[in-house]
Structures are given as structure tokens and as C-alpha cells.
Design a protein around this motif. Structure first.
Motif, PDB file in Angstrom:
ATOM      1  N   PHE A  65       3.364   3.498   1.917  1.00 28.44           N
ATOM      2  CA  PHE A  65       2.106   3.093   2.527  1.00 28.44           C
ATOM      3  C   PHE A  65       1.851   4.030   3.693  1.00 28.44           C
ATOM      4  O   PHE A  65       2.744   4.287   4.499  1.00 28.44           O
ATOM      5  N   SER A  79      -3.674   1.897   1.086  1.00 25.87           N
ATOM      6  CA  SER A  79      -3.034   3.151   1.497  1.00 25.87           C
ATOM      7  C   SER A  79      -1.778   3.461   0.696  1.00 25.87           C
ATOM      8  O   SER A  79      -1.035   4.377   1.046  1.00 25.87           O
ATOM      9  N   ASP A 107      -1.943  -1.819   5.105  1.00 24.81           N
ATOM     10  CA  ASP A 107      -3.191  -1.567   4.384  1.00 24.81           C
ATOM     11  C   ASP A 107      -2.834  -1.285   2.921  1.00 24.81           C
ATOM     12  O   ASP A 107      -2.278  -0.236   2.597  1.00 24.81           O
ATOM     13  N   THR A 108      -3.135  -2.245   2.036  1.00 24.46           N
ATOM     14  CA  THR A 108      -2.742  -2.103   0.628  1.00 24.46           C
ATOM     15  C   THR A 108      -3.432  -0.927  -0.055  1.00 24.46           C
ATOM     16  O   THR A 108      -2.892  -0.351  -0.991  1.00 24.46           O
ATOM     17  N   SER A 168       1.098  -8.682   4.703  1.00 29.55           N
ATOM     18  CA  SER A 168       1.591  -8.965   6.047  1.00 29.55           C
ATOM     19  C   SER A 168       3.025  -9.474   6.020  1.00 29.55           C
ATOM     20  O   SER A 168       3.479 -10.043   5.027  1.00 29.55           O
ATOM     21  N   PRO A 194      -7.071  -6.672   1.274  1.00 27.10           N
ATOM     22  CA  PRO A 194      -6.893  -5.361   1.913  1.00 27.10           C
ATOM     23  C   PRO A 194      -5.610  -5.217   2.727  1.00 27.10           C
ATOM     24  O   PRO A 194      -5.229  -4.104   3.069  1.00 27.10           O
ATOM     25  N   GLN A 195      -4.960  -6.332   3.034  1.00 22.73           N
ATOM     26  CA  GLN A 195      -3.731  -6.241   3.811  1.00 22.73           C
ATOM     27  C   GLN A 195      -2.626  -7.106   3.230  1.00 22.73           C
ATOM     28  O   GLN A 195      -2.887  -8.206   2.747  1.00 22.73           O
ATOM     29  N   ARG A 202       1.170  -5.496   9.585  1.00 26.49           N
ATOM     30  CA  ARG A 202       0.026  -5.505   8.689  1.00 26.49           C
ATOM     31  C   ARG A 202       0.017  -4.184   7.944  1.00 26.49           C
ATOM     32  O   ARG A 202       0.056  -3.119   8.567  1.00 26.49           O
ATOM     33  N   LYS A 251      -0.853   3.613   5.907  1.00 27.35           N
ATOM     34  CA  LYS A 251      -1.526   2.941   7.031  1.00 27.35           C
ATOM     35  C   LYS A 251      -0.917   1.562   7.228  1.00 27.35           C
ATOM     36  O   LYS A 251      -0.928   0.732   6.314  1.00 27.35           O
ATOM     37  N   PHE A 252      -0.423   1.334   8.428  1.00 26.32           N
ATOM     38  CA  PHE A 252       0.129   0.031   8.802  1.00 26.32           C
ATOM     39  C   PHE A 252       0.147  -0.066  10.315  1.00 26.32           C
ATOM     40  O   PHE A 252       0.055   0.938  11.027  1.00 26.32           O
ATOM     41  N   SER A 253       0.229  -1.285  10.790  1.00 28.38           N
ATOM     42  CA  SER A 253       0.279  -1.527  12.234  1.00 28.38           C
ATOM     43  C   SER A 253       1.207  -2.710  12.476  1.00 28.38           C
ATOM     44  O   SER A 253       1.562  -3.433  11.542  1.00 28.38           O
ATOM     45  N   ALA A 262      -6.701  -4.224  -3.724  1.00 28.62           N
ATOM     46  CA  ALA A 262      -7.016  -3.893  -2.335  1.00 28.62           C
ATOM     47  C   ALA A 262      -8.412  -4.335  -1.912  1.00 28.62           C
ATOM     48  O   ALA A 262      -8.625  -4.654  -0.738  1.00 28.62           O
TER      49      ALA A 262
END
Length: 187
Positions: A47, A74, A71-72, A101, A98-99, A69, A49-51, A94
Motif C-alpha cells: 500500500f 493505493s 487507502d485501499t 483500518s 476507500p479505507q 488508516r 498511502k496510509f496514515s 475501493a
């Protein structure tokens, strides 16, 4: 000094103390990757994109909190065709989800620099309890959290329809992570 001022000062000091224990996830130096088998052949992805929000004090691991979180959309495999397929409704869907977690419910020390995170992993609207081993190590100013765990994709409806045949795509997905965190107290 009146009581309101004392309460206000105490609240400010306490809120500052909790902010001081928060770490910053550095995505550019972090990685969330996965591997599964398709017709017996390993397929690797990641992945991009993640935060996350991490509040962790190595001296009080039981008070730790982690919220990631992902971003699926990505998900990347190194092939434009596979990348486009992974976000479709049979797989990560997605557009609707979209996410993914991960939210911790407990953290406990299991040895020097080693912890176990218990939490809820949610993918495609389905949540499951997970236990994830995590090792922490210092690297310069950063603390690096690493670990691996296995997810059964069909429990999350990833690979629906024709793809639910585990002779084509294995049910087990190995997830590996390396999360670079700044702002953590000494280990």
C-alpha cells in the motif's frame, strides 16, 4: 488562585502531557506490504498511502493507542493490470470501501522491545479481532516498529465470486510492516 483557574491550568498541563506522548508516523520511511499465493506462485504487493495516530510510551505500554488508516485504492503490485483489478468490487472494492483500518484495543509488553497489539482490523466493512506482534528498535532519531501477521482474505470478503476458490488464490495473506515513528521516548 481560584478553582476555575487551577482546573484550567491542570487541564492544560494534562493535555500537553498527552500530546507530548504522541508520535508522528513518517509514511515516506514506512511500508505496509503483503504477500499471497496465486496458483502456488507468490504475489507481492504494498500500500502506498496510509496514515496513523500513535500514542505510545514504552514505560507504559498498556496505555498505548494505535489507529492506522490504509487507502485501499493505493494497493500496488508492479503491474498496471493487477493494480486496476485489485480495487474492483470482487477484491478491495475501493470505491465503496476507500479505507481499511486497524484500531488497537490493548497493547502489552512481551519482552524487551517486543509488544503484542490486540485490535480490530476492518476491511470492506468487516471487522475482525487480530493480535499483532510488534518489535520496536531505535534508528537515529526514529523508532521503527516492525512485525508480520496473517490475514484470511475470505473473512473480509476479499476475492469474492470466482476468486473465492482457494486453489486459485490462497486464503492466507501475509502482512509485513515497518512503521517509522518520530517523537517516541527512549526505549
Amino acid at each position: 488562585m481560584n478553582n476555575r483557574l487551577r482546573i484550567g491550568i491542570a487541564a492544560f498541563v494534562l493535555s500537553g502531557a498527552s500530546v507530548a506522548m504522541a508520535q508522528t508516523l513518517e509514511p515516506a520511511q514506512s511500508e505496509i506490504a503483503f504477500t499471497f499465493r496465486q496458483m502456488g506462485v507468490p504475489v507481492a504487493g504494498r500500500f502506498t498511502k496510509f496514515s496513523g495516530q500513535v500514542h505510545f510510551d514504552p514505560k507504559k505500554p498498556e496505555a498505548g493507542k494505535v489507529a492506522l488508516r490504509i487507502d485501499t485504492g493505493s494497493a500496488r503490485f508492479g503491474s498496471a493490470e493487477t493494480d486496476a483489478e485489485a480495487v474492483k468490487s470482487d477484491w478491495l472494492h475501493a470505491a465503496k470501501f476507500p479505507q481499511a483500518s486497524l484500531d488497537s484495543v490493548a497493547v502489552q509488553a512481551v519482552g524487551p522491545g517486543r509488544y503484542e497489539l490486540a485490535g480490530q482490523l476492518s476491511i470492506k466493512g468487516t471487522a475482525r479481532a487480530v493480535r499483532i506482534p510488534v518489535a520496536l528498535a531505535r534508528s537515529g532519531a526514529m523508532t521503527i516498529a516492525t512485525g508480520a501477521f496473517t490475514v484470511k482474505r475470505l473473512e473480509f470478503k476479499v476475492g469474492d465470486g470466482d476468486w473465492s476458490d482457494t486453489s486459485l488464490v490462497a486464503n492466507e495473506v501475509q502482512v509485513n510492516f515497518k512503521l517509522a515513528l518520530s517523537g517516541m521516548a527512549a526505549l
